[in-house]
Design an enzyme around this catalytic site. Structure first.
Site, PDB file in Angstrom:
ATOM      1  N   GLY A  13      26.303   0.856 -13.272  1.00 56.28           N
ATOM      2  CA  GLY A  13      26.283   1.466 -14.607  1.00 56.28           C
ATOM      3  C   GLY A  13      27.070   0.767 -15.698  1.00 56.28           C
ATOM      4  O   GLY A  13      27.289   1.352 -16.762  1.00 56.28           O
ATOM      5  N   SER A  19      31.047   1.051 -21.746  1.00 59.72           N
ATOM      6  CA  SER A  19      30.568   1.845 -20.607  1.00 59.72           C
ATOM      7  C   SER A  19      31.726   2.511 -19.864  1.00 59.72           C
ATOM      8  O   SER A  19      32.767   1.883 -19.622  1.00 59.72           O
ATOM      9  CB  SER A  19      29.818   0.956 -19.607  1.00 59.72           C
ATOM     10  OG  SER A  19      28.645   0.448 -20.187  1.00 59.72           O
ATOM     11  N   ASN A  67      17.917  -1.797 -10.467  1.00 57.56           N
ATOM     12  CA  ASN A  67      17.260  -0.709 -11.195  1.00 57.56           C
ATOM     13  C   ASN A  67      17.015   0.400 -10.173  1.00 57.56           C
ATOM     14  O   ASN A  67      16.309   0.186  -9.182  1.00 57.56           O
ATOM     15  CB  ASN A  67      15.928  -1.219 -11.771  1.00 57.56           C
ATOM     16  CG  ASN A  67      15.210  -0.142 -12.555  1.00 57.56           C
ATOM     17  OD1 ASN A  67      15.444   1.048 -12.365  1.00 57.56           O
ATOM     18  ND2 ASN A  67      14.313  -0.558 -13.424  1.00 57.56           N
ATOM     19  N   ALA A  98      17.675   9.314 -20.298  1.00 57.14           N
ATOM     20  CA  ALA A  98      16.602  10.186 -20.778  1.00 57.14           C
ATOM     21  C   ALA A  98      16.118   9.598 -22.089  1.00 57.14           C
ATOM     22  O   ALA A  98      16.899   8.973 -22.829  1.00 57.14           O
ATOM     23  CB  ALA A  98      17.098  11.614 -20.992  1.00 57.14           C
ATOM     24  N   TYR A 158      21.493  18.238 -25.812  1.00 58.39           N
ATOM     25  CA  TYR A 158      21.657  17.598 -24.501  1.00 58.39           C
ATOM     26  C   TYR A 158      20.424  17.843 -23.633  1.00 58.39           C
ATOM     27  O   TYR A 158      20.064  17.041 -22.779  1.00 58.39           O
ATOM     28  CB  TYR A 158      22.942  18.100 -23.824  1.00 58.39           C
ATOM     29  CG  TYR A 158      23.499  17.133 -22.793  1.00 58.39           C
ATOM     30  CD1 TYR A 158      23.873  15.842 -23.149  1.00 58.39           C
ATOM     31  CD2 TYR A 158      23.655  17.520 -21.462  1.00 58.39           C
ATOM     32  CE1 TYR A 158      24.383  14.966 -22.212  1.00 58.39           C
ATOM     33  CE2 TYR A 158      24.173  16.647 -20.514  1.00 58.39           C
ATOM     34  CZ  TYR A 158      24.524  15.374 -20.899  1.00 58.39           C
ATOM     35  OH  TYR A 158      25.024  14.503 -19.962  1.00 58.39           O
ATOM     36  N   LYS A 165      22.002  16.990 -15.075  1.00 58.61           N
ATOM     37  CA  LYS A 165      23.406  17.054 -14.645  1.00 58.61           C
ATOM     38  C   LYS A 165      23.648  18.265 -13.740  1.00 58.61           C
ATOM     39  O   LYS A 165      24.469  18.211 -12.824  1.00 58.61           O
ATOM     40  CB  LYS A 165      24.350  17.083 -15.850  1.00 58.61           C
ATOM     41  CG  LYS A 165      24.390  15.790 -16.658  1.00 58.61           C
ATOM     42  CD  LYS A 165      24.754  14.578 -15.837  1.00 58.61           C
ATOM     43  CE  LYS A 165      25.036  13.354 -16.703  1.00 58.61           C
ATOM     44  NZ  LYS A 165      25.100  12.102 -15.923  1.00 58.61           N
TER      45      LYS A 165
HETATM   46  P1  NAD Z   1      26.285   3.554 -20.698  1.00 55.08           P
HETATM   47  O1  NAD Z   1      25.060   3.419 -21.540  1.00 55.08           O
HETATM   48  O2  NAD Z   1      27.347   2.578 -20.900  1.00 55.08           O
HETATM   49  O3  NAD Z   1      25.921   3.621 -19.165  1.00 55.08           O
HETATM   50  C1  NAD Z   1      24.692   4.113 -18.679  1.00 55.08           C
HETATM   51  C2  NAD Z   1      24.251   3.120 -17.649  1.00 55.08           C
HETATM   52  O4  NAD Z   1      23.067   3.583 -16.992  1.00 55.08           O
HETATM   53  C3  NAD Z   1      23.915   1.754 -18.248  1.00 55.08           C
HETATM   54  O5  NAD Z   1      24.701   0.763 -17.623  1.00 55.08           O
HETATM   55  C4  NAD Z   1      22.454   1.574 -17.915  1.00 55.08           C
HETATM   56  O6  NAD Z   1      22.120   0.241 -17.655  1.00 55.08           O
HETATM   57  C5  NAD Z   1      22.351   2.430 -16.662  1.00 55.08           C
HETATM   58  N1  NAD Z   1      20.959   2.741 -16.297  1.00 55.08           N
HETATM   59  C6  NAD Z   1      20.037   3.408 -17.046  1.00 55.08           C
HETATM   60  N2  NAD Z   1      18.868   3.437 -16.375  1.00 55.08           N
HETATM   61  C7  NAD Z   1      19.071   2.798 -15.194  1.00 55.08           C
HETATM   62  C8  NAD Z   1      18.261   2.491 -14.080  1.00 55.08           C
HETATM   63  N3  NAD Z   1      16.958   2.824 -14.043  1.00 55.08           N
HETATM   64  N4  NAD Z   1      18.807   1.815 -13.033  1.00 55.08           N
HETATM   65  C9  NAD Z   1      20.094   1.443 -13.057  1.00 55.08           C
HETATM   66  N5  NAD Z   1      20.927   1.696 -14.081  1.00 55.08           N
HETATM   67  C10 NAD Z   1      20.406   2.366 -15.134  1.00 55.08           C
HETATM   68  O7  NAD Z   1      26.806   5.059 -20.993  1.00 55.08           O
HETATM   69  P2  NAD Z   1      27.948   5.938 -20.313  1.00 55.08           P
HETATM   70  O8  NAD Z   1      28.221   6.996 -21.298  1.00 55.08           O
HETATM   71  O9  NAD Z   1      29.056   5.076 -19.838  1.00 55.08           O
HETATM   72  O10 NAD Z   1      27.196   6.618 -19.098  1.00 55.08           O
HETATM   73  C11 NAD Z   1      27.636   6.539 -17.748  1.00 55.08           C
HETATM   74  C12 NAD Z   1      27.561   7.912 -17.092  1.00 55.08           C
HETATM   75  O11 NAD Z   1      28.523   8.768 -17.686  1.00 55.08           O
HETATM   76  C13 NAD Z   1      26.216   8.628 -17.257  1.00 55.08           C
HETATM   77  O12 NAD Z   1      25.906   9.319 -16.062  1.00 55.08           O
HETATM   78  C14 NAD Z   1      26.503   9.621 -18.360  1.00 55.08           C
HETATM   79  O13 NAD Z   1      25.627  10.717 -18.336  1.00 55.08           O
HETATM   80  C15 NAD Z   1      27.911   9.998 -17.983  1.00 55.08           C
HETATM   81  N6  NAD Z   1      28.691  10.694 -19.008  1.00 55.08           N
HETATM   82  C16 NAD Z   1      28.821  10.158 -20.248  1.00 55.08           C
HETATM   83  C17 NAD Z   1      29.561  10.821 -21.205  1.00 55.08           C
HETATM   84  C18 NAD Z   1      29.710  10.259 -22.593  1.00 55.08           C
HETATM   85  O14 NAD Z   1      30.045  10.999 -23.512  1.00 55.08           O
HETATM   86  N7  NAD Z   1      29.520   8.967 -22.796  1.00 55.08           N
HETATM   87  C19 NAD Z   1      30.181  12.053 -20.910  1.00 55.08           C
HETATM   88  C20 NAD Z   1      30.043  12.583 -19.626  1.00 55.08           C
HETATM   89  C21 NAD Z   1      29.283  11.891 -18.682  1.00 55.08           C
END
Ligand code: NAD
Length: 258
Positions: A13, A19, A67, A98, A158, A165
């Site tokens: 991720g 990130s 992926n 999404a 959301y 989630k």
């Molecule tokens: P981010 O965009 O940096 O990370 C999301 C990651 O998902 C990216 O690295 C992307 O390449 C990867 N991804 C998407 N589709 C994919 C696939 N098919 N195969 C492999 N990887 C895939 O954003 P983030 O906010 O760091 O998100 C990381 C996690 O944290 C997510 O689960 C998100 O829901 C969760 N989260 C985020 C927040 C926030 O406010 N940013 C809050 C709570 C939870």
């Protein structure tokens, strides 16, 4: 003391330096873990180049495309772990997706395709990666995923990701129950809102962050490194008695009723 020396950790991720997975990777590295990093490949190889440059200082011993919609890439990733490391100790599931169209407006307008895609990438992938990790976690292990309050309470825009989630948090409990006898712990961190690539797709994310800054007990939201610290704790022996839990790392916002 928090010490992850000798532990092999797969971190999924990381897209860029915002990130949450990048915050986690840095803290696992600081605690002494040996890192494997996977990234989402794209046709032009841009993600690969960007993520490779970013993670170089952490000297990952595995760096592969994965992926989670591609079974072959998942298989290759775990084959590489088996042959390079022999065992896996830590799995960080830090990914979700999404369509932007489904992260704003009426939830009832979510398309079948959008719903399925969000669930497949954001929810099912945890079960699939945990299943692949299980035989390699021969000395026990820790799996950590990332969730958000929108999986428990209604958060404007959301929408489908809230459903994903909710499913993810329940998956944590089923996986924790199944894997517990193998001394594999499974937990989720529910992070407060942070500006990232993924969160920028959620309608009104900046307003959400400002609201948290006004209302949360700590009067701010959290950083990627704070989430990373909590992940390092959950992956360490300090958390040896904790499994199946959702740990809120959100500056306290979740406790507020008004
Ligand atoms: P981010 O965009 O940096 O990370 C999301 C990651 O998902 C990216 O690295 C992307 O390449 C990867 N991804 C998407 N589709 C994919 C696939 N098919 N195969 C492999 N990887 C895939 O954003 P983030 O906010 O760091 O998100 C990381 C996690 O944290 C997510 O689960 C998100 O829901 C969760 N989260 C985020 C927040 C926030 O406010 N940013 C809050 C709570 C939870």
């Amino acid at each position: 003391m928090l010490n992850l020396t000798g532990k092999n950790a797969l971190v999924t991720g990381i897209a860029n330096n915002r990130s949450i997975a990048w915050g986690i990777a840095q803290q696992l590295h600081k605690a002494g873990a040996n890192l494997g990093i996977t990234y989402l490949p794209d046709d032009k190889g841009r993600f690969e180049k960007k993520v490779k440059e970013l993670v170089e200082p952490l000297e990952p011993s595995i760096f592969l495309p994965c992926n989670v919609q591609d079974d072959a890439q998942i298989e290759e990733t775990f084959k590489a772990i088996a042959s390079n490391w022999g065992k896996l100790d830590i799995l960080i599931h830090c990914l979700a997706f999404a369509s932007k169209d489904d992260l704003t407006g009426d939830f009832s307008k979510t398309s079948r395709a959008g719903f399925t895609q969000a669930m497949e990438i954001s929810t099912y992938s945890l079960t699939q990666l945990a299943g692949a990790a299980k035989p390699l976690m021969t000395e026990g292990g820790s799996i950590v995923t990332l969730t958000y309050l929108g999986g428990v309470k209604v958060i404007p825009n959301y929408n489908v990701m809230g459903i994903a989630k909710a499913g993810l948090e329940m998956s944590v409990r089923y996986l924790a129950s199944e894997l517990g006898p193998n001394n594999i712990r499974v937990n989720a961190i529910s992070a407060g809102p942070i500006r990232t690539l993924a969160s920028s797709a959620v309608g009104g994310i900046l307003d959400m962050i400002h609201h948290v800054e006004e209302v949360a007990p700590l009067r701010r939201t959290v950083t990627q490194l704070e989430v990373g610290n909590a992940a390092a704790f959950l992956c360490s022996d300090l958390a040896s008695g904790i499994t199946g839990q959702v740990l809120y790392v959100d500056a306290g916002y979740e406790i507020m009723g008004m």
